[in-house]
Write an enzyme that holds these catalytic residues in place. Structure first.
Site, PDB file in Angstrom:
ATOM      1  N   ILE A  47       0.834  -1.202   0.000  1.00  0.00           N
ATOM      2  CA  ILE A  47       0.000   0.000   0.000  1.00  0.00           C
ATOM      3  C   ILE A  47       0.871   1.256   0.000  1.00  0.00           C
ATOM      4  O   ILE A  47       1.828   1.359   0.769  1.00  0.00           O
ATOM      5  CB  ILE A  47      -0.923   0.035   1.243  1.00  0.00           C
ATOM      6  CG1 ILE A  47      -1.762  -1.235   1.330  1.00  0.00           C
ATOM      7  CG2 ILE A  47      -1.810   1.273   1.221  1.00  0.00           C
ATOM      8  CD1 ILE A  47      -2.624  -1.506   0.129  1.00  0.00           C
ATOM      9  N   HIS A  49       0.545   4.665   1.238  1.00  0.00           N
ATOM     10  CA  HIS A  49      -0.352   5.355   2.178  1.00  0.00           C
ATOM     11  C   HIS A  49      -0.410   6.854   1.888  1.00  0.00           C
ATOM     12  O   HIS A  49       0.585   7.480   1.521  1.00  0.00           O
ATOM     13  CB  HIS A  49       0.124   5.121   3.608  1.00  0.00           C
ATOM     14  CG  HIS A  49       0.002   3.692   4.049  1.00  0.00           C
ATOM     15  ND1 HIS A  49      -1.191   3.128   4.393  1.00  0.00           N
ATOM     16  CD2 HIS A  49       0.939   2.718   4.173  1.00  0.00           C
ATOM     17  CE1 HIS A  49      -0.998   1.857   4.731  1.00  0.00           C
ATOM     18  NE2 HIS A  49       0.282   1.590   4.600  1.00  0.00           N
ATOM     19  N   ARG A 310       6.861  -6.757  10.880  1.00  0.00           N
ATOM     20  CA  ARG A 310       7.161  -5.319  10.828  1.00  0.00           C
ATOM     21  C   ARG A 310       8.100  -4.969  11.982  1.00  0.00           C
ATOM     22  O   ARG A 310       8.012  -5.545  13.068  1.00  0.00           O
ATOM     23  CB  ARG A 310       5.882  -4.491  10.961  1.00  0.00           C
ATOM     24  CG  ARG A 310       4.987  -4.546   9.742  1.00  0.00           C
ATOM     25  CD  ARG A 310       3.813  -5.474   9.941  1.00  0.00           C
ATOM     26  NE  ARG A 310       2.697  -4.814  10.611  1.00  0.00           N
ATOM     27  CZ  ARG A 310       1.593  -5.456  10.989  1.00  0.00           C
ATOM     28  NH1 ARG A 310       1.456  -6.743  10.786  1.00  0.00           N
ATOM     29  NH2 ARG A 310       0.612  -4.808  11.593  1.00  0.00           N
ATOM     30  N   ILE A 335      11.429   0.979  10.855  1.00  0.00           N
ATOM     31  CA  ILE A 335      10.751   1.335   9.605  1.00  0.00           C
ATOM     32  C   ILE A 335       9.609   0.350   9.351  1.00  0.00           C
ATOM     33  O   ILE A 335       9.708  -0.590   8.562  1.00  0.00           O
ATOM     34  CB  ILE A 335      11.739   1.374   8.417  1.00  0.00           C
ATOM     35  CG1 ILE A 335      12.967   2.212   8.771  1.00  0.00           C
ATOM     36  CG2 ILE A 335      11.050   1.942   7.177  1.00  0.00           C
ATOM     37  CD1 ILE A 335      12.672   3.660   9.105  1.00  0.00           C
ATOM     38  N   GLU A 336       8.524   0.563  10.079  1.00  0.00           N
ATOM     39  CA  GLU A 336       7.293  -0.186   9.845  1.00  0.00           C
ATOM     40  C   GLU A 336       6.393   0.662   8.951  1.00  0.00           C
ATOM     41  O   GLU A 336       6.836   1.663   8.384  1.00  0.00           O
ATOM     42  CB  GLU A 336       6.614  -0.499  11.189  1.00  0.00           C
ATOM     43  CG  GLU A 336       6.284   0.720  12.015  1.00  0.00           C
ATOM     44  CD  GLU A 336       5.701   0.378  13.380  1.00  0.00           C
ATOM     45  OE1 GLU A 336       5.185  -0.736  13.554  1.00  0.00           O
ATOM     46  OE2 GLU A 336       5.752   1.244  14.267  1.00  0.00           O
ATOM     47  N   CYS A 401      -0.742 -20.144 -15.266  1.00  0.00           N
ATOM     48  CA  CYS A 401      -1.652 -19.290 -14.507  1.00  0.00           C
ATOM     49  C   CYS A 401      -1.416 -17.808 -14.796  1.00  0.00           C
ATOM     50  O   CYS A 401      -2.346 -17.040 -15.012  1.00  0.00           O
ATOM     51  CB  CYS A 401      -1.494 -19.545 -13.014  1.00  0.00           C
ATOM     52  SG  CYS A 401      -1.985 -21.178 -12.450  1.00  0.00           S
TER      53      CYS A 401
END
Length: 469
Positions: A47, A49, A310, A335-336, A401
């Site tokens: 993500i 953010h 994390r 660094i999460e 696939c």
């Protein structure tokens, strides 16, 4: 004697390496695993953010918003996949509105643009599958999704193009101050350097505490995920968050950049820095909580589950800076989330720290751009024909696939910092990431790796440490 040694080849370490490769420096990245992107960076939500939930005035808030703003340009320059699909934070009743309003005000203070609170009816126009209990949402248009492997690999490859040396399979065992410099003992010998950049994820506290009397503690925070087949990928268009808690942004539901649907993560604090196995309890929590945000989730379409760690620092803030009692040792610790989003900005931030310590002379021949692996079946027919004339391997489908050709796998193996394991091929090409989860293509990928790396089949690994070729 190196000018700079970076410990850790995750997305932060590689973004720093790429930024510093602009300058006339002798740089080396030490990574204990057999490949880049093998730690925290390989198992996250992917993500980008918006920056609405970081406390105003913190380093997290500053670097999140800056990193988000850089993502369009960097994805084009380094050729990794990125899309601004927007984010939503849902609340379940009227009592949750003040929390949404607080996030809105925080986001505005952090410089996030375009946010607004939508009533249920307005939100349903954008996301018809929001759960029946959703009362209102905070809409953040600047949110996005990215391929975390692709981004990490892109930064690493471009750094390597610009002369950064990567020493894989090299585990740091001891760091000592010798005069004004540092001696780093590893399983592959001793390295000496003027500056150390500690970007070691959940192990950053271990290395910090070797050189400093001012101790820090990193808690591994495990997150369990479930990944659904691409047939479920269009259930939602936005990344759907729940109201954040003290342990993070909660369980989310999001499309991935490649068209799957991702659920998770949990947030379970542990002490074992290697405990990346999922648990039945954790996965059940994911499945139960995500239904509070989104309905009609086709759980029978789950094709795999995984967990990541994390690096949570006890104060919940990024620790980036020179250690007070260990000059020349620069922490990039804790660094999460939103670390992936912040990585481009972290590279610049660390460069600026070094610029105050030493003279940085720009290279005349810095390579600004990097070209990723071409997805053959996405090419126009004319381009496909050109590729086939140059290399018939592009005519051989290996992963049915994901429709990945042998030509793409060969490219993954032979490009800078090429793949040497099944997971290395998978992260670079997606061969093995589809519905059958490598059930059919594994033997063929193993044959290709063995042939190209001049190894026996028995020596081909799924992942793991191995001396670099």
């Amino acid at each position: 004697m190196k000018d700079v040694i970076i410990i850790g080849a995750g997305v932060s370490g590689c973004a720093i390496a790429r930024e510093l490769s602009r300058y006339q420096l002798d740089i080396c990245v030490l990574e204990r695993e057999s490949d880049i992107c093998e730690g925290t960076s390989k198992a996250n939500s992917g993500i980008v953010h918006g920056g609405f939930d970081a406390k105003p005035g913190t380093l997290k808030a500053k670097l999140n918003v800056l990193g988000n703003s850089m993502m369009d340009e960097m994805s084009k320059k380094l050729d990794f996949e990125f899309k601004r699909n927007g984010s939503m934070v849902v609340c379940q009743n009227e009592m949750g509105i003040p929390a949404l309003e607080k996030l809105l005000e925080q986001g505005k203070e952090n410089g996030v643009k375009g946010m607004k609170i939508l009533k249920r009816e307005q939100a349903l126009e954008l996301e018809p599958n929001l759960a029946d209990g959703v009362y209102a949402v905070l809409h953040i248009p600047s949110g996005g999704i990215v391929c975390p492997f692709g981004m990490n690999i892109a930064y690493a490859e471009n750094a390597a193009q610009n002369g950064v040396e990567f020493k894989l399979g090299t585990e740091v065992q001891l760091i000592e101050r010798v005069g004004q410099d540092y001696r780093i003992q590893t399983n592959q010998g001793v390295f000496e350097t003027k500056y150390v950049i500690n970007a070691a994820g959940v192990y950053a506290d271990v290395f910090h505490n070797m050189v400093s009397e001012q101790k820090i503690h990193i808690t591994p925070r495990r997150g369990d995920y479930c990944l659904l087949d691409k047939t479920a990928g269009d259930l939602v268009r936005h990344t759907i968050f729940q109201l954040p808690t003290e342990k993070g942004k909660g369980v989310l539901v999001t499309p991935t950049i490649h068209g799957n649907l991702l659920l998770g993560p949990t947030a379970i604090d542990i002490e074992d820095k290697e405990a990346t196995a999922t648990t039945a309890k954790g996965l059940q929590e994911v499945l139960e909580k995500c239904t509070k945000s989104v309905k009609n989730i086709p759980f029978k379409q789950v094709i795999t589950s995984f967990a990541g760690l994390r690096a949570h620092e006890e104060h919940g803030e990024f620790i980036i800076g020179e250690v007070e009692d260990a000059k020349g040792f620069i922490d990039v610790a804790g660094i999460e989330s939103p670390g992936l989003t912040s990585a481009p900005a972290i590279g610049i931030y660390v460069r600026d720290i070094l610029a105050e310590k030493m003279e940085l002379k720009e290279k005349e021949n810095f390579v600004e751009e990097r070209k990723g692996i071409v997805r053959f079946l996405d090419l126009p027919k004319e381009e496909q024909n050109r590729f086939l004339q140059e290399n018939q391997a592009y005519g051989q489908i290996v992963c049915r696939c994901e429709q990945i050709t042998e030509g793409e796998i060969l490219d993954a193996i032979h490009r800078p910092l090429g793949a040497t394991t099944l997971d290395g091929v998978k992260r670079r090409t997606r061969a093995g990431m589809g519905r059958c989860q490598a059930g059919f293509c594994t033997p063929k990928v193993m044959e290709i790796l063995a042939r190209e790396l001049h190894l026996e089949l028995k020596d081909i690994r799924k992942n793991g440490r191995r001396d670099v070729r």
